[in-house]
Write a protein that holds these residues in place. Structure first.
Motif, PDB file in Angstrom:
ATOM      1  N   LYS A 135      39.558  -8.601  -5.281  1.00  7.60           N
ATOM      2  CA  LYS A 135      38.406  -7.837  -6.194  1.00  7.60           C
ATOM      3  C   LYS A 135      38.809  -6.554  -6.589  1.00  7.60           C
ATOM      4  O   LYS A 135      39.420  -5.851  -5.730  1.00  7.60           O
ATOM      5  CB  LYS A 135      37.288  -7.675  -4.904  1.00  7.60           C
ATOM      6  N   HIS A 136      38.256  -6.256  -7.689  1.00  3.00           N
ATOM      7  CA  HIS A 136      38.580  -5.146  -8.340  1.00  3.00           C
ATOM      8  C   HIS A 136      40.090  -4.853  -8.879  1.00  3.00           C
ATOM      9  O   HIS A 136      40.389  -3.637  -9.401  1.00  3.00           O
ATOM     10  CB  HIS A 136      38.058  -3.779  -7.511  1.00  3.00           C
ATOM     11  N   ASP A 137      40.838  -5.947  -8.872  1.00  3.93           N
ATOM     12  CA  ASP A 137      42.158  -5.926  -9.668  1.00  3.93           C
ATOM     13  C   ASP A 137      41.853  -5.946 -10.966  1.00  3.93           C
ATOM     14  O   ASP A 137      41.309  -7.079 -11.533  1.00  3.93           O
ATOM     15  CB  ASP A 137      42.793  -7.026  -9.022  1.00  3.93           C
ATOM     16  N   HIS A 138      41.939  -5.063 -11.846  1.00  7.50           N
ATOM     17  CA  HIS A 138      41.446  -4.956 -13.271  1.00  7.50           C
ATOM     18  C   HIS A 138      42.707  -5.100 -14.204  1.00  7.50           C
ATOM     19  O   HIS A 138      42.571  -5.872 -15.410  1.00  7.50           O
ATOM     20  CB  HIS A 138      41.076  -3.545 -13.724  1.00  7.50           C
ATOM     21  N   LEU A 139      43.754  -4.683 -13.762  1.00  8.16           N
ATOM     22  CA  LEU A 139      45.139  -4.970 -14.604  1.00  8.16           C
ATOM     23  C   LEU A 139      46.407  -5.464 -13.826  1.00  8.16           C
ATOM     24  O   LEU A 139      46.479  -5.062 -12.722  1.00  8.16           O
ATOM     25  CB  LEU A 139      45.651  -3.668 -15.372  1.00  8.16           C
ATOM     26  N   VAL A 140      46.880  -6.432 -14.543  1.00  8.36           N
ATOM     27  CA  VAL A 140      48.095  -7.119 -13.925  1.00  8.36           C
ATOM     28  C   VAL A 140      49.248  -6.942 -14.900  1.00  8.36           C
ATOM     29  O   VAL A 140      49.052  -7.535 -15.879  1.00  8.36           O
ATOM     30  CB  VAL A 140      47.692  -8.339 -13.441  1.00  8.36           C
ATOM     31  N   LEU A 141      50.148  -6.085 -14.373  1.00  5.64           N
ATOM     32  CA  LEU A 141      51.411  -6.222 -15.321  1.00  5.64           C
ATOM     33  C   LEU A 141      52.682  -6.872 -15.085  1.00  5.64           C
ATOM     34  O   LEU A 141      53.086  -6.467 -13.688  1.00  5.64           O
ATOM     35  CB  LEU A 141      51.763  -4.496 -15.493  1.00  5.64           C
ATOM     36  N   SER A 142      53.212  -7.788 -15.707  1.00  2.00           N
ATOM     37  CA  SER A 142      54.479  -8.418 -15.258  1.00  2.00           C
ATOM     38  C   SER A 142      55.480  -7.773 -15.952  1.00  2.00           C
ATOM     39  O   SER A 142      55.236  -7.395 -17.157  1.00  2.00           O
ATOM     40  CB  SER A 142      54.187  -9.980 -15.480  1.00  2.00           C
ATOM     41  N   PHE A 143      56.608  -7.811 -15.421  1.00  2.00           N
ATOM     42  CA  PHE A 143      57.987  -7.296 -15.806  1.00  2.00           C
ATOM     43  C   PHE A 143      59.108  -8.475 -15.709  1.00  2.00           C
ATOM     44  O   PHE A 143      59.003  -9.357 -14.915  1.00  2.00           O
ATOM     45  CB  PHE A 143      58.383  -6.144 -14.987  1.00  2.00           C
ATOM     46  N   ASP A 144      60.193  -8.150 -16.818  1.00  2.00           N
ATOM     47  CA  ASP A 144      61.144  -9.169 -16.567  1.00  2.00           C
ATOM     48  C   ASP A 144      62.153  -9.195 -15.362  1.00  2.00           C
ATOM     49  O   ASP A 144      62.717 -10.175 -15.546  1.00  2.00           O
ATOM     50  CB  ASP A 144      61.952  -8.758 -18.062  1.00  2.00           C
ATOM     51  N   ASN A 145      61.889  -8.222 -14.617  1.00  2.00           N
ATOM     52  CA  ASN A 145      62.778  -8.395 -13.473  1.00  2.00           C
ATOM     53  C   ASN A 145      62.020  -8.916 -12.178  1.00  2.00           C
ATOM     54  O   ASN A 145      62.400  -8.905 -11.164  1.00  2.00           O
ATOM     55  CB  ASN A 145      63.086  -6.927 -13.046  1.00  2.00           C
ATOM     56  N   GLY A 146      60.782  -9.728 -12.519  1.00  2.00           N
ATOM     57  CA  GLY A 146      60.071 -10.228 -11.637  1.00  2.00           C
ATOM     58  C   GLY A 146      59.060  -9.545 -10.792  1.00  2.00           C
ATOM     59  O   GLY A 146      58.271 -10.117 -10.090  1.00  2.00           O
ATOM     60  N   VAL A 147      59.069  -8.248 -11.054  1.00  2.00           N
ATOM     61  CA  VAL A 147      58.003  -7.440 -10.176  1.00  2.00           C
ATOM     62  C   VAL A 147      56.512  -7.373 -10.984  1.00  2.00           C
ATOM     63  O   VAL A 147      56.513  -7.628 -12.204  1.00  2.00           O
ATOM     64  CB  VAL A 147      58.385  -5.883 -10.255  1.00  2.00           C
ATOM     65  N   THR A 148      55.613  -7.418 -10.193  1.00  3.56           N
ATOM     66  CA  THR A 148      54.201  -7.303 -10.748  1.00  3.56           C
ATOM     67  C   THR A 148      53.836  -6.044 -10.253  1.00  3.56           C
ATOM     68  O   THR A 148      53.858  -5.901  -9.158  1.00  3.56           O
ATOM     69  CB  THR A 148      53.436  -8.592 -10.496  1.00  3.56           C
ATOM     70  N   ILE A 149      52.867  -5.517 -11.302  1.00  2.00           N
ATOM     71  CA  ILE A 149      52.404  -4.110 -10.842  1.00  2.00           C
ATOM     72  C   ILE A 149      50.537  -4.415 -10.977  1.00  2.00           C
ATOM     73  O   ILE A 149      50.205  -4.994 -11.927  1.00  2.00           O
ATOM     74  CB  ILE A 149      52.430  -3.032 -11.722  1.00  2.00           C
ATOM     75  N   ILE A 150      49.989  -4.068 -10.109  1.00  4.22           N
ATOM     76  CA  ILE A 150      48.369  -4.495 -10.050  1.00  4.22           C
ATOM     77  C   ILE A 150      47.625  -2.915  -9.943  1.00  4.22           C
ATOM     78  O   ILE A 150      48.005  -2.325  -9.116  1.00  4.22           O
ATOM     79  CB  ILE A 150      47.937  -5.165  -8.878  1.00  4.22           C
ATOM     80  N   TYR A 151      46.724  -2.812 -10.925  1.00 11.42           N
ATOM     81  CA  TYR A 151      46.023  -1.719 -10.711  1.00 11.42           C
ATOM     82  C   TYR A 151      44.572  -2.170 -10.426  1.00 11.42           C
ATOM     83  O   TYR A 151      43.748  -3.006 -10.805  1.00 11.42           O
ATOM     84  CB  TYR A 151      45.714  -1.048 -12.333  1.00 11.42           C
ATOM     85  N   ASN A 152      43.957  -1.397  -9.184  1.00 13.63           N
ATOM     86  CA  ASN A 152      42.941  -1.941  -8.444  1.00 13.63           C
ATOM     87  C   ASN A 152      42.021  -0.658  -8.465  1.00 13.63           C
ATOM     88  O   ASN A 152      42.329   0.497  -8.125  1.00 13.63           O
ATOM     89  CB  ASN A 152      43.001  -2.418  -7.108  1.00 13.63           C
ATOM     90  N   ASP A 153      40.635  -0.703  -8.852  1.00 16.64           N
ATOM     91  CA  ASP A 153      39.950   0.549  -8.759  1.00 16.64           C
ATOM     92  C   ASP A 153      38.295   0.234  -8.715  1.00 16.64           C
ATOM     93  O   ASP A 153      37.802  -0.299  -9.547  1.00 16.64           O
ATOM     94  CB  ASP A 153      40.038   1.308 -10.167  1.00 16.64           C
ATOM     95  N   PRO A 154      37.948   0.068  -7.258  1.00 17.45           N
ATOM     96  CA  PRO A 154      36.551  -0.450  -6.976  1.00 17.45           C
ATOM     97  C   PRO A 154      35.572   0.612  -7.951  1.00 17.45           C
ATOM     98  O   PRO A 154      34.380  -0.082  -8.615  1.00 17.45           O
ATOM     99  CB  PRO A 154      36.437  -0.064  -5.810  1.00 17.45           C
ATOM    100  N   ARG A 155      35.776   1.694  -7.950  1.00 13.62           N
ATOM    101  CA  ARG A 155      34.761   2.693  -8.558  1.00 13.62           C
ATOM    102  C   ARG A 155      34.700   2.550 -10.206  1.00 13.62           C
ATOM    103  O   ARG A 155      33.938   3.089 -10.482  1.00 13.62           O
ATOM    104  CB  ARG A 155      34.344   3.943  -8.020  1.00 13.62           C
TER     105      ARG A 155
END
Length: 281
Positions: free
Chosen positions: A93-113
């Motif tokens: 819940k509240h995961d608003h952005l999911v960024l994928s990278f070519d090195n296999g890493v994923t970054i998630i921006y979560n912000d309830p408010r």
DNA sequence: CTCCTGTCCTGCCGGC
DNA sequence: TGCCGGCAGGACAGGA
């Protein structure tokens, strides 16, 4: 949530993971936070390489090739999670952005408010951008000193607590570290900003630097392989001396013995302030 | 200009 | 157990 030390910790946690990597995809799961996400957001991010990571005030600046900066502000409740290569990405819940990278890493921006902000700005224009143009000095930089702080406080009719929260006076200090720094410096948060001067200003500058530096160290020490066990960056447990310590005994005086009842909580401009009335005059 | 209040939004906690 | 009020680490617009 995050004040300067937390934002710094998030940035340091991201740096070794995404520096030099290329963005391969963006999953934008809603259209806005406090402000709309940029037009054609994925198109502008896809294929971009991460060239730099910086922090200014409570903003993280991610420098991309082709001259744009991805700016992230965590607001009150923003978090960043790192999903290492090979691990499953399970959205919450509240995961608003999911960024994928070519090195296999994923970054998630979560912000309830959803008080946070994410936007793009041209590298050549970021300093004059409206979110940055009026920011005061970095408290851990060379442009923050007793004379400079005094100059910025001398016309201020508000309380010193509120002045410290004003990002035009000094950046990065929020409600927690304003309370902590004023306690360390022995300054009453209700005191008029313009009346804080001389030796007290020196103490305050030192207190702000100390409290932020120690918090960054604490944050860094909680970064295991640059992330928490659960992958989250940005939250870590501190032991605050006065913040959230209403009724506790002040550690440096005998305030509760004479039944002043220790650390007090008051409201200033709608926000809680914690302090020791005996130590902070 | 400065200063203050209200507001954006969800989650959590304590009291009833 | 559920409902409700109050409060939460930030920053901005708008009004006095």
């Amino acid at each position: 949530m995050p004040e300067l030390p937390e934002v710094e910790t998030v940035m340091r946690g991201l740096e070794p993971v995404i520096m030099g990597a290329e963005i391969t995809a963006l999953d934008q799961r809603r259209k806005n936070l406090r402000i709309p996400f940029p037009d054609k957001f994925e198109k502008r991010l896809k294929g971009r390489k991460i060239l730099s990571l910086r922090r200014r005030a409570k903003y993280i600046l991610i420098g991309l090739d082709k001259g744009e900066i991805l700016v992230i502000h965590l607001g009150m409740s923003g978090r960043v999670s790192i999903i290492p290569k090979g691990e499953d990405v399970e959205l919450e819940k509240h995961d608003h952005l999911v960024l994928s990278f070519d090195n296999g890493v994923t970054i998630i921006y979560n912000d309830p408010r959803r008080f946070g902000m994410v936007f793009l700005v041209a590298e050549s224009e970021w300093e004059s951008h409206k979110n940055f143009a009026h920011l005061g000095p970095e408290p851990l930089g060379n442009d923050f000193s007793a004379p400079i702080l005094q100059a910025r406080l001398k016309d201020k009719n508000t309380s010193i607590k509120q002045a410290l929260l004003d990002q035009r006076v000094v950046v990065g200090v929020g409600n927690i570290y304003a309370c902590e720094a004023l306690f360390m410096a022995g300054i009453n948060p209700l005191k008029k900003a313009r009346l804080v001067k001389g030796a007290k200003i020196e103490l305050l500058v030192k207190a702000i630097r100390d409290v932020l530096t120690r918090a960054i160290k604490a944050g860094g020490s909680t970064l295991k392989d640059y992330r928490h066990a659960d992958g989250q960056l940005g939250y870590f447990q501190h032991n605050f001396t006065v913040y959230n310590q209403e009724g506790a005994k002040c550690p440096t005086c005998d305030c509760d013995i004479n039944k002043t009842n220790g650390i007090k909580r008051i409201i200033q401009s709608g926000r809680s302030t914690f302090y020791c009335p005996k130590k902070q005059k």
